[in-house]
Design a protein around this motif. Structure first.
Motif, PDB file in Angstrom:
ATOM      1  N   VAL A 233       0.531  -1.177   0.130  1.00 42.04           N
ATOM      2  CA  VAL A 233      -0.176  -0.148   0.109  1.00 42.04           C
ATOM      3  C   VAL A 233       0.941   1.036  -0.184  1.00 42.04           C
ATOM      4  O   VAL A 233       0.683   2.198  -0.861  1.00 42.04           O
ATOM      5  N   LEU A 234       1.706   1.202   0.688  1.00 46.76           N
ATOM      6  CA  LEU A 234       2.784   2.364   0.973  1.00 46.76           C
ATOM      7  C   LEU A 234       3.577   2.627  -0.409  1.00 46.76           C
ATOM      8  O   LEU A 234       4.054   3.747  -0.690  1.00 46.76           O
ATOM      9  N   ALA A 235       3.967   1.565  -0.896  1.00 46.65           N
ATOM     10  CA  ALA A 235       4.786   1.534  -2.247  1.00 46.65           C
ATOM     11  C   ALA A 235       3.669   2.486  -3.565  1.00 46.65           C
ATOM     12  O   ALA A 235       4.558   2.772  -4.299  1.00 46.65           O
ATOM     13  N   ILE A 236       2.865   2.266  -3.332  1.00 47.14           N
ATOM     14  CA  ILE A 236       1.846   2.882  -4.515  1.00 47.14           C
ATOM     15  C   ILE A 236       2.058   4.298  -4.669  1.00 47.14           C
ATOM     16  O   ILE A 236       2.473   4.979  -5.784  1.00 47.14           O
ATOM     17  N   VAL A 237       2.238   5.162  -3.417  1.00 45.77           N
ATOM     18  CA  VAL A 237       2.549   6.685  -3.866  1.00 45.77           C
ATOM     19  C   VAL A 237       3.728   6.793  -4.419  1.00 45.77           C
ATOM     20  O   VAL A 237       3.947   7.752  -5.408  1.00 45.77           O
ATOM     21  N   PRO A 238       4.934   6.686  -3.985  1.00 42.41           N
ATOM     22  CA  PRO A 238       6.278   6.899  -4.358  1.00 42.41           C
ATOM     23  C   PRO A 238       6.401   6.482  -5.955  1.00 42.41           C
ATOM     24  O   PRO A 238       6.936   7.031  -6.577  1.00 42.41           O
ATOM     25  N   TYR A 239       5.761   5.271  -5.981  1.00 41.60           N
ATOM     26  CA  TYR A 239       5.606   4.985  -7.652  1.00 41.60           C
ATOM     27  C   TYR A 239       5.008   5.883  -8.457  1.00 41.60           C
ATOM     28  O   TYR A 239       5.465   6.123  -9.628  1.00 41.60           O
ATOM     29  N   ILE A 240       3.922   6.061  -8.036  1.00 39.40           N
ATOM     30  CA  ILE A 240       3.150   7.156  -8.976  1.00 39.40           C
ATOM     31  C   ILE A 240       3.758   8.472  -8.900  1.00 39.40           C
ATOM     32  O   ILE A 240       3.835   9.016 -10.192  1.00 39.40           O
TER      33      ILE A 240
END
Length: 251
Positions: A233-240
């Motif tokens: 879940v936390l990885a989604i934002v930095p990837y975007i």
């Protein structure tokens, strides 16, 4: 450039952490080495079942296995402790060598009463089944129907977490977008799978207890799965953010 690099690094770190957690969660109970034997999704302590049965004048002769390492599911006697992984279960000493494991299978179902009854001597099985409460812990069909899809979801989520991490390594803005989408799918599958297992473990634990001599304990692999869910879940934002700030060509 620095901000983009930090976002990329954070996304890769989080998905890699999810992969490592799920590697450990998946290998629990597969072998008897010191690592895998100490990783479990749930365990059942049946050490006081004999005393509980004796209090109701139910025959308990030779209830427990004389040899904890004797093969399971062959009527060799109940073990003090049972530990379940995703693909099989083991019984005997929870952290020692005196234990035996069931056959491994994909789509493995959590059915604790069946494990107890298959180990119990033939003449004690009816007494045990009648003694245990008619509730979730004894409802093997219900537990099997929910634990089996949970196992599939967790396996799929583990594979998706790996794909998300690999996509993040490609250093391309569209790869980062793909990594974010795959991380979302990984989080959904891991979250639903972990939620299903947590729910049935909780219902089973609450339906049986000290008075029956059987205690259900959550295992560390369950928390690893929840941890991998959070990491995805936390990885989604930095990837975007990496996708939005990156170039369309390779770095």
């Amino acid at each position: 450039m620095v901000f983009r690099g930090l976002c990329v690094g954070l996304g890769e770190f989080l998905t890699f952490a999810a992969v490592i957690l799920m590697v450990f969660a998946n290998i629990g109970q597969l072998t008897n080495n010191i690592v895998t034997r100490n990783i479990r999704y749930v365990s059942v302590d049946a050490s006081n079942l004999g005393n509980a049965l004796a209090s109701t004048n139910t025959a308990t002769n030779d209830l427990y296995a004389a040899n904890p390492a004797a093969p399971v599911a062959q009527g060799n006697g109940i073990r003090q402790s049972y530990q379940w992984g995703l693909y099989n279960y083991c019984a005997g000493q929870p952290s020692g060598d005196s234990r035996a494991c069931s056959d491994k299978s994909f789509g493995f179902e959590w059915q604790p009463v069946d494990a107890l009854l298959n180990d119990a001597p033939q003449d004690a099985r009816n007494g045990i089944q009648n003694f245990l409460p008619e509730a979730t812990f004894r409802d093997s069909k219900y537990l099997g129907d929910y634990s089996k899809p949970a196992m599939y979801l967790i396996f799929i989520g583990s594979c998706l977490a790996l794909l998300s991490w690999i996509s993040g390594l490609l250093s391309h803005r569209f790869a980062f977008l793909g990594a974010a989408f795959i991380a979302l799918l990984a989080a959904l599958t891991l979250g639903v799978g972990a939620a299903l297992l947590t729910a049935i473990y909780t219902k089973a634990r609450d339906s049986v207890g000290v008075q029956y001599g059987v205690v259900v304990h959550y295992g560390n692999a369950l928390w690893m799965t929840w941890g991998a869910f959070v990491a995805c879940v936390l990885a989604i934002v930095p990837y975007i953010l990496s996708c939005c700030t990156g170039r369309s060509d390779d770095y």
